[in-house]
Design a protein around this motif. Structure first.
Motif, PDB file in Angstrom:
ATOM      1  N   ARG A 163      -0.341  14.568 -24.011  1.00 35.80           N
ATOM      2  CA  ARG A 163       0.209  13.455 -24.781  1.00 35.80           C
ATOM      3  C   ARG A 163      -0.895  12.798 -25.599  1.00 35.80           C
ATOM      4  O   ARG A 163      -1.972  12.543 -25.060  1.00 35.80           O
ATOM      5  CB  ARG A 163       0.801  12.384 -23.863  1.00 35.80           C
ATOM      6  CG  ARG A 163       2.010  12.852 -23.132  1.00 35.80           C
ATOM      7  CD  ARG A 163       2.574  11.744 -22.243  1.00 35.80           C
ATOM      8  NE  ARG A 163       3.311  12.392 -21.167  1.00 35.80           N
ATOM      9  CZ  ARG A 163       3.172  12.116 -19.879  1.00 35.80           C
ATOM     10  NH1 ARG A 163       2.351  11.159 -19.490  1.00 35.80           N
ATOM     11  NH2 ARG A 163       3.866  12.770 -18.987  1.00 35.80           N
ATOM     12  N   ALA A 164      -0.585  12.532 -26.869  1.00 39.10           N
ATOM     13  CA  ALA A 164      -1.542  11.803 -27.699  1.00 39.10           C
ATOM     14  C   ALA A 164      -1.373  10.311 -27.427  1.00 39.10           C
ATOM     15  O   ALA A 164      -2.270   9.514 -27.684  1.00 39.10           O
ATOM     16  CB  ALA A 164      -1.281  12.105 -29.172  1.00 39.10           C
ATOM     17  N   LYS A 165      -0.201   9.929 -26.897  1.00 34.30           N
ATOM     18  CA  LYS A 165       0.076   8.513 -26.637  1.00 34.30           C
ATOM     19  C   LYS A 165      -0.308   8.173 -25.203  1.00 34.30           C
ATOM     20  O   LYS A 165      -0.296   9.054 -24.333  1.00 34.30           O
ATOM     21  CB  LYS A 165       1.556   8.220 -26.874  1.00 34.30           C
ATOM     22  CG  LYS A 165       2.484   9.141 -26.081  1.00 34.30           C
ATOM     23  CD  LYS A 165       3.920   9.042 -26.562  1.00 34.30           C
ATOM     24  CE  LYS A 165       4.799  10.081 -25.879  1.00 34.30           C
ATOM     25  NZ  LYS A 165       6.114  10.230 -26.459  1.00 34.30           N
ATOM     26  N   GLU A 166      -0.620   6.932 -24.984  1.00 33.95           N
ATOM     27  CA  GLU A 166      -0.929   6.512 -23.610  1.00 33.95           C
ATOM     28  C   GLU A 166       0.361   6.184 -22.908  1.00 33.95           C
ATOM     29  O   GLU A 166       0.961   5.134 -23.146  1.00 33.95           O
ATOM     30  CB  GLU A 166      -1.823   5.274 -23.650  1.00 33.95           C
ATOM     31  CG  GLU A 166      -3.290   5.607 -23.596  1.00 33.95           C
ATOM     32  CD  GLU A 166      -4.114   4.429 -23.152  1.00 33.95           C
ATOM     33  OE1 GLU A 166      -3.854   3.895 -22.056  1.00 33.95           O
ATOM     34  OE2 GLU A 166      -4.993   4.042 -23.916  1.00 33.95           O
ATOM     35  N   VAL A 170       6.002   4.220 -18.161  1.00 30.24           N
ATOM     36  CA  VAL A 170       5.173   3.033 -17.964  1.00 30.24           C
ATOM     37  C   VAL A 170       4.072   3.090 -19.012  1.00 30.24           C
ATOM     38  O   VAL A 170       3.389   4.121 -19.137  1.00 30.24           O
ATOM     39  CB  VAL A 170       4.535   3.030 -16.551  1.00 30.24           C
ATOM     40  CG1 VAL A 170       3.719   1.763 -16.344  1.00 30.24           C
ATOM     41  CG2 VAL A 170       5.603   3.168 -15.469  1.00 30.24           C
ATOM     42  N   TYR A 171       3.904   2.011 -19.755  1.00 27.47           N
ATOM     43  CA  TYR A 171       2.853   1.957 -20.764  1.00 27.47           C
ATOM     44  C   TYR A 171       1.686   1.169 -20.205  1.00 27.47           C
ATOM     45  O   TYR A 171       1.830  -0.019 -19.865  1.00 27.47           O
ATOM     46  CB  TYR A 171       3.392   1.372 -22.074  1.00 27.47           C
ATOM     47  CG  TYR A 171       4.273   2.389 -22.736  1.00 27.47           C
ATOM     48  CD1 TYR A 171       3.737   3.296 -23.641  1.00 27.47           C
ATOM     49  CD2 TYR A 171       5.603   2.526 -22.382  1.00 27.47           C
ATOM     50  CE1 TYR A 171       4.517   4.291 -24.198  1.00 27.47           C
ATOM     51  CE2 TYR A 171       6.395   3.518 -22.925  1.00 27.47           C
ATOM     52  CZ  TYR A 171       5.848   4.396 -23.832  1.00 27.47           C
ATOM     53  OH  TYR A 171       6.626   5.384 -24.366  1.00 27.47           O
ATOM     54  N   PRO A 172       0.521   1.825 -20.034  1.00 26.21           N
ATOM     55  CA  PRO A 172      -0.622   1.183 -19.384  1.00 26.21           C
ATOM     56  C   PRO A 172      -0.927  -0.194 -19.969  1.00 26.21           C
ATOM     57  O   PRO A 172      -1.200  -1.136 -19.234  1.00 26.21           O
ATOM     58  CB  PRO A 172      -1.769   2.159 -19.648  1.00 26.21           C
ATOM     59  CG  PRO A 172      -1.120   3.477 -19.829  1.00 26.21           C
ATOM     60  CD  PRO A 172       0.221   3.203 -20.442  1.00 26.21           C
ATOM     61  N   ARG A 173      -0.823  -0.307 -21.282  1.00 27.36           N
ATOM     62  CA  ARG A 173      -1.198  -1.558 -21.938  1.00 27.36           C
ATOM     63  C   ARG A 173      -0.367  -2.739 -21.408  1.00 27.36           C
ATOM     64  O   ARG A 173      -0.873  -3.837 -21.189  1.00 27.36           O
ATOM     65  CB  ARG A 173      -0.999  -1.367 -23.451  1.00 27.36           C
ATOM     66  CG  ARG A 173      -1.118  -2.598 -24.282  1.00 27.36           C
ATOM     67  CD  ARG A 173      -2.565  -3.103 -24.383  1.00 27.36           C
ATOM     68  NE  ARG A 173      -2.565  -4.389 -25.043  1.00 27.36           N
ATOM     69  CZ  ARG A 173      -2.682  -4.546 -26.353  1.00 27.36           C
ATOM     70  NH1 ARG A 173      -2.851  -3.514 -27.139  1.00 27.36           N
ATOM     71  NH2 ARG A 173      -2.661  -5.753 -26.878  1.00 27.36           N
ATOM     72  N   GLU A 174       0.915  -2.495 -21.184  1.00 32.39           N
ATOM     73  CA  GLU A 174       1.797  -3.561 -20.711  1.00 32.39           C
ATOM     74  C   GLU A 174       1.356  -4.030 -19.316  1.00 32.39           C
ATOM     75  O   GLU A 174       1.331  -5.233 -19.024  1.00 32.39           O
ATOM     76  CB  GLU A 174       3.234  -3.028 -20.671  1.00 32.39           C
ATOM     77  CG  GLU A 174       4.280  -4.106 -20.508  1.00 32.39           C
ATOM     78  CD  GLU A 174       5.704  -3.556 -20.439  1.00 32.39           C
ATOM     79  OE1 GLU A 174       5.893  -2.338 -20.234  1.00 32.39           O
ATOM     80  OE2 GLU A 174       6.631  -4.373 -20.564  1.00 32.39           O
ATOM     81  N   VAL A 175       0.993  -3.071 -18.465  1.00 31.46           N
ATOM     82  CA  VAL A 175       0.584  -3.409 -17.096  1.00 31.46           C
ATOM     83  C   VAL A 175      -0.799  -4.075 -17.120  1.00 31.46           C
ATOM     84  O   VAL A 175      -1.054  -5.067 -16.419  1.00 31.46           O
ATOM     85  CB  VAL A 175       0.578  -2.142 -16.207  1.00 31.46           C
ATOM     86  CG1 VAL A 175       0.239  -2.491 -14.767  1.00 31.46           C
ATOM     87  CG2 VAL A 175       1.929  -1.431 -16.264  1.00 31.46           C
TER      88      VAL A 175
END
Ligand code: MCA
Ligand code: AMP
Length: 498
Positions: A397-400, A409-414
């Motif tokens: 994945r190019a996206k996190e 789950v998006y790491p940035r949100e956590v």
């Protein structure tokens, strides 16, 4: 590479396939129900079967109520509940009225709910959890909130089934690498074309009975399972909570022909002594997360089923699928579905897609919409490779993004939430491979004192849905950073692997 003709039955030529969509989801469903009003369509454990005629009548009643509450064509209606006939009726009623449904995960906490409400500004929210009413009203007091049974005043008759194929039908919230989740706006035509492709590729017929244990607030359960069933005129048995015994009992009791699940569900089914009962199904489909080749093989050994793995996204509905006839290749997602074009661009190669199923943009996000497409191709953020037989594999994945048990789950949100916790100065969240969940959420923190995972779990769990809570927490002296100060996440994962 366009190889979707490989999904067609031998007797059908690609030139005979009509891919253009001219109608809407709801008018297609209504036509089915009028053709066969007595045919049972959806089953839930509380109400039993509901027929086409009952769906017509009950969706008409709910549409009147929504209309009376002020919902007009193009207005948004938020829907969040566990699977039930009532939820299907509410969904259908909103679409028949021309409203845009926002399916929302019932595990969301106050801040997540508030974000969706302030961003999409629904007129009505049909929600199961009592505390949501308070959360919704704190974000926007003008939203009318009601339970899935839709306890609103009855209104006069309303004009129904006027939506066109390009009318918006759904806004699916999905996160980005930065910032808050954004709403992917899917039209009736996008969603209808996707299930028409699946109908051809998976030989989905009116005789099929699907056991549907996926939640109806994400594309897999809603856009594939429910919409497919209603569009084709087949049947679905709703299992509101995934329990292995209930799924297997339902397969037996209803003489089911199909099951759709995420890999975690297949892993749990295999643990049962009754797993071989899956053998009677015509088709088992897996998606939403990678199905490990080893699990694919074990399912075959125990059940004789070669699970058909496919690939999709909220923004595009279904994109690529292993073939119904021919080899279902473990570790691969197969060939582009009818109407879908797939290309690989750049280094590493990103999967980019085009087709009548692909959304036209995010709700009120002009800047992100420019970045989301290149020359009309949607950038999936997934990395892929075709093998010499034309099978596509997702290689990274190019996206996190962390996919845990099929939930994203998006790491940035956590990370943003953990950074609000007093003793923590720095934080990085990563996904770590896990046999049961595919990946699990792990947090690395720099903190002024020892931090227990339970502490962070509780703090995050108050603010975000349960599946976003870190399973493990590691305290470091400092986070590894490159010369530009960016955290080197691959070095964090290495720390666990070693
Ligand atoms: C539950 N837990 C989880 C997850 N689900 N943790 C991480 N990831 C998860 N997905 C936590 C619970 O909070 C609990 O934590 C512990 O795990 C055990 O819960 P349990 O009751 O066993 O779980 P469950 O309720 O049985 O849920 C497992 C599940 C569920 C049925 C696999 O996660 C699920 O329905 N997944 C499907 C998601 C889905 O539909 N995705 C499609 C997205 P504790 O013990 O600490 O309290 S659409 C998509 O991706 C695209 C379009 C596509 O291609 O399909
Ligand atoms: P969502 O945002 O929930 O729509 O999740 C879409 C993402 O799920 C895709 O971009 C992929 O990364 C992932 N995905 C879906 N199906 C598969 C699959 N069969 N194998 C690997 N990843 C998948």
């Amino acid at each position: 590479m366009n190889s979707w003709h490989r999904h067609l039955p031998n007797e059908l030529d690609a030139s005979e396939v009509e891919l253009e969509v001219r109608d809407s989801l709801s008018s297609t469903w209504v036509a089915r129900w009028r053709e066969q009003p007595q045919k049972a369509v959806i089953h839930d454990p509380e109400e039993g079967w509901i027929s086409g005629q009952e769906l017509l009548d009950r969706s008409d009643v709910v549409a009147r109520k929504l209309g009376h509450a002020g919902v007009e064509s193009g207005d948004r209606v938020l829907l969040s509940a566990s699977s039930s006939v009532a939820l299907v009726v509410a969904h259908t009623a909103a679409l028949r009225l021309g409203a845009v449904v926002i399916p929302t995960n019932g595990a969301y906490r106050a801040e997540e709910v508030a974000h969706v409400v302030t961003d999409a500004r629904p007129k009505v929210a049909i929600v199961e959890r009592p505390e949501w009413t308070e959360w919704i009203h704190a974000a926007d007091p003008s939203v009318v909130a009601t339970p899935p049974s839709v306890e609103l005043e009855m209104g006069p008759s309303v004009v129904l089934d006027q939506a066109q194929s390009d009318s918006p039908a759904l806004i699916g919230y999905t996160s980005g690498t930065t910032g808050r989740p954004k709403g992917a706006v899917l039209s009736h035509g996008n969603l209808l074309s996707s299930v028409r492709g699946l109908k051809l590729a998976w030989r989905w017929t009116t005789d099929d009975i699907l056991v549907l244990a996926l939640p109806l607030f994400h594309m897999h359960g809603l856009g594939v399972g429910l919409h497919g069933t209603l569009t084709i005129g087949a049947k679905a048995v709703l299992v509101p909570e995934f329990e292995v015994s209930e799924v297997l009992d339902s397969l037996q009791e209803f003489d089911a022909t199909m099951f759709f699940g995420v890999p975690t569900m297949y892993g749990r089914l295999l643990e049962s002594e009754r797993a071989n009962e899956l053998e009677k199904l015509r088709l088992c489909v897996s998606g939403s997360a990678p199905l490990a080749a080893e699990l694919h093989q074990r399912i075959y050994q125990v059940t004789g089923q070669r699970v058909l793995e496919r690939y999709g996204m909220t923004e595009t509905a279904m994109l690529v699928s292993n073939p119904y006839e021919g080899e279902r290749r473990p570790g691969s997602v197969g060939f582009p579905l009818p109407g879908v074009d797939v290309r690989l661009e750049g280094e590493p190669a990103e999967i980019q897609v085009k087709g009548p199923n692909v959304f036209s943009g995010y709700w009120e996000r002009p800047t992100e919409n420019v970045d989301a497409f290149v020359d009309g191709w949607f950038r999936t953020g997934d990395l892929g490779a075709f093998d010499s037989d034309g099978y596509l594999s997702i290689v990274g994945r190019a996206k996190e993004l962390i996919i845990s048990g099929g939930f994203n789950v998006y790491p940035r949100e956590v990370e943003d939430v953990i950074l609000e916790y007093g003793p923590i100065q720095e934080c990085a969240v990563v996904g770590v491979p896990d046999d049961e969940w595919g990946e699990v959420v792990v947090a690395f923190v720099v903190a002024e004192r020892e931090i227990e995972t339970e502490e962070i779990k509780n703090f995050v769990g108050e603010r975000l849905a349960h599946y976003k809570r870190p399973r493990r927490t590691y305290r470091l002296e400092a986070l590894p950073r490159n010369a530009l100060g960016k955290v080197q996440k691959h070095r964090l994962t290495e720390k666990i692997e070693n």
